[in-house]
Design an enzyme around this catalytic site. Structure first.
Site, short mmCIF file in Angstrom:
data_model
loop_
_atom_site.label_atom_id
_atom_site.label_comp_id
_atom_site.label_asym_id
_atom_site.label_seq_id
_atom_site.Cartn_x
_atom_site.Cartn_y
_atom_site.Cartn_z
N GLY A 106 19.40 1.73 98.70
CA GLY A 106 19.99 1.44 97.40
C GLY A 106 18.89 0.92 96.34
CG ASP A 107 16.15 -1.88 94.89
OD1 ASP A 107 15.17 -1.61 94.40
OD2 ASP A 107 16.86 -3.08 94.47
CG ASP A 108 11.75 -0.58 94.88
OD1 ASP A 108 12.45 -0.08 93.91
OD2 ASP A 108 11.01 -1.66 94.29
CB SER B 163 15.46 4.87 96.44
OG SER B 163 15.81 3.84 95.59
#
Length: 467
Positions: free
Chosen positions: A270-272, A303
Site C-alpha cells: 500500500g506504499d512505496d 503500489s
C-alpha cells in the site's frame, strides 16, 4: 492455455540449463554459512495450531542460541504450521529457517505490545510523538552478525533469470511466511486512535552481515523490512504483500545503512515498494548517518504510491544508489526522488535504469516539497543538496503524466540526466510533457520532450559521462 503451458515447458527446459553464474548479483557481500547446530521451535514447546501463543517458545529458543553459542552458530527450524506469537528478538550467528507451510503470525493483542524509544535519527515515532511499538521480529537485544531466512528452497534455483530480467512468477518455489496481521493496526490508523507508531514487521538496528531470503512477508502493520544503521545486508528472493489500501506498508526501507543488496523480489503493498531513507529533519541532521551503496535489482511490483523511491526522510544523506531492471505495474509514481525544506542532507549519485512501467499515474518525479516534519523545531534554512540523478532506459505505457522535476529556488537540483526515456500516454502516443523548475542538467532521446531547463545535448556538463 495449452499454448501457454507449452511455452512454459520450453522455458523451464531452457532455463534448467542456464547457469546463474552469468547473472549479475550483489548478494556475495554476505556469504551463507552452514549451521552445524540445529534445533526446532517444537523443542521449546512451540505449537503450530494457529491458536497457541508461542512467544515464550521463541524467546526460550533464542535464549538457548544466544547463551550456548555453538561453534558455527545455530539454525532454528520452524516446521509446517501456524505459530502465533508476540514480538521477539533474534540473536547473532543464527539462521531462522521457515519450512514450506510454516507461518509465523503476529498476535492481534495490540494493548500489550512492547514500546521502545524512538530512533535517534527520527527523534520521535514516525507517526505519533513519543515511543513506538516494537517490531514483530527485531534485534533489540543482540550483537551482529545475523542471517535470517531459508538457504535452499525447492532444492534448486529459486528463480529463473535471463538477461537480468525475472521471467517467471515468484511462487514457483516453496516459501515460509511471516504474517503481521496488520488489519487491526490499519483500522486504528484510519480511526485516528493510534496511541503510538505502529510496529514494523522486521527491523534490524546497528547490525551487519544480514541475509533475508526466500520468505513471504504479508500484512505488515507498518513498514515491512527496515534495516536501520546497518551494513552488509542482502534481501533476495522475497515476496512482500499487503492490500493496496493498507496505510504506510512500505516494502523495503534501507535507512541510514550501507552496502544493501535488494534483488529478485516481488513487492505489492500500500506504499512505496523500496524507499531509501536516512533520518528526519533536525534529528537526522544531528545523527548524520547516510545511506550509501544501495543496489536494487530485478524487482517487480505494484503500489498506489512509488515504485522506486529515495526519501523523503533523507536528512543524513543518500548517495551511490543503483536501481536497475525494475518492472512496475499499477503504480502511483514510477521513479520518485523526494525531499523537503528542513531536511538538509544530500541526495547524490543516484542511477535508475532499465525500467518498465505500465499503468502509472506519473512516470518520474523529483521534488523538493514532499513529506511532513516531526515538529516545529526544524530549520527552514536547512535545504537539501540534490546533484547527480541519472535516469535512463525507461519505457512506460499508459502513463497519465510523464512527470515533474521541481527543485528549490535557493537550492536548485543539478546534474539531472535523462536519456532514452519513452513514456506513452493513456489516450495518445505520449504523455503530457515533463514539467521542470529550479533544475539543471541534460536530456537525450526523451519522449515526451522535457522542459527547456534540461538541454538537449548529450555532451552537456555533468551529464556527459552518463549518456
Amino acid at each position: 492455455m495449452f499454448r501457454f503451458l507449452i511455452t512454459l515447458s520450453i522455458l523451464l527446459s531452457y532455463f534448467n540449463c542456464f547457469s546463474l553464474a552469468s547473472v549479475v548479483t550483489c548478494s556475495g557481500i554476505v556469504p551463507m554459512r552452514y549451521r552445524n547446530d540445529k534445533i526446532s521451535i517444537t523443542d521449546f514447546g512451540g505449537v503450530g495450531d494457529g491458536k497457541t501463543l508461542n512467544t515464550k517458545a521463541f524467546l526460550e529458543a533464542i535464549y538457548r542460541i544466544q547463551h550456548l553459542r555453538r561453534s558455527g552458530g545455530t539454525l532454528l527450524f520452524i516446521p509446517p504450521g501456524v505459530y502465533l506469537t508476540g514480538s521477539f528478538n533474534l540473536t547473532s550467528h543464527m539462521t531462522l529457517y521457515l519450512a514450506k507451510g510454516a507461518v509465523i503470525k503476529a498476535t492481534q493483542d495490540t494493548w500489550n505490545w512492547p514500546l521502545i524509544a524512538p530512533l535517534p535519527s527520527y527523534g520521535r515515532g514516525r507517526e505519533r510523538p513519543g515511543g513506538r511499538n516494537l517490531s514483530i521480529l527485531n534485534n533489540l537485544f543482540w550483537d551482529p552478525p545475523l542471517e535470517l531466512g531459508t538457504r535452499v528452497l525447492c532444492g534448486r534455483k529459486a528463480l529463473f533469470i535471463f538477461n537480468n530480467m525475472l521471467l517467471l512468477p515468484y511462487d514457483v518455489c516453496e516459501n515460509g511466511t511471516i504474517d503481521g496481521q496488520g488489519a487491526i493496526w490499519w483500522n486504528m490508523w484510519r480511526q485516528r486512535t493510534l496511541p503510538f507508531t505502529r510496529p514494523n514487521l522486521i527491523e534490524f538496528m546497528n547490525s551487519r552481515s544480514i541475509i533475508i531470503s526466500n520468505v513471504i512477508f504479508q500484512n505488515s502493520p507498518f513498514w515491512n523490512i527496515h534495516p536501520v544503521y546497518c551494513s552488509n545486508v542482502v534481501i533476495r528472493y522475497v515476496t512482500i504483500l499487503a492490500p493496496a489500501d493498507s496505510p504506510n506498508t512500505d516494502g523495503i526501507d534501507p535507512d541510514s545503512s550501507s552496502n544493501v543488496c535488494i534483488e529478485d523480489s516481488y513487492i505489492s503493498t500500500g506504499d512505496d515498494l523500496v524507499a531509501v531513507k536516512s533520518g528526519w529533519d533536525e534529528y537526522g541532521i544531528a545523527y548524520g548517518h547516510p545511506s550509501s551503496g544501495i543496489t536494487i535489482r530485478r524487482v517487480t511490483g505494484s503500489s498506489p504510491f512509488s515504485g522506486i523511491a529515495v526519501g523523503s526522510e533523507t536528512s543524513g544523506g543518500v548517495e551511490n544508489v543503483l536501481a536497475e531492471h525494475i518492472n512496475l505495474y499499477n503504480v502511483g509514481v514510477g521513479i520518485h526522488v523526494k525531499t523537503n525544506i528542513g531536511r538538509g542532507g544530500f541526495i547524490r549519485n543516484i542511477t535508475v535504469s532499465d525500467v518498465y512501467m505500465e499503468n502509472a499515474r506519473k512516470g518520474i518525479k523529483i521534488a523538493g516539497d514532499v513529506g511532513d516534519h516531526p515538529d516545529d523545531k526544524f530549520n527552514p534554512n536547512a535545504l537539501p543538496v540534490v546533484n547527480g540523478i541519472t535516469i535512463k532506459d525507461v519505457w512506460g505505457t499508459k502513463v497519465q503524466q510523464s512527470g515533474l522535476i521541481q527543485g528549490l529556488k535557493n537550492s536548485p537540483f543539478t546534474g539531472i540526466c535523462l536519456s532514452n526515456i519513452n513514456l506513452h500516454g493513456v489516450a495518445g502516443p505520449t504523455s503530457p510533457p515533463l514539467k521542470c523548475s529550479d533544475v539543471s542538467g541534460s536530456a537525450y532521446q526523451v519522449k515526451p520532450w522535457p522542459c527547456s531547463e534540461l538541454s538537449g545535448s548529450q555532451q552537456t556538463g555533468a551529464c556527459s559521462n552518463h549518456f
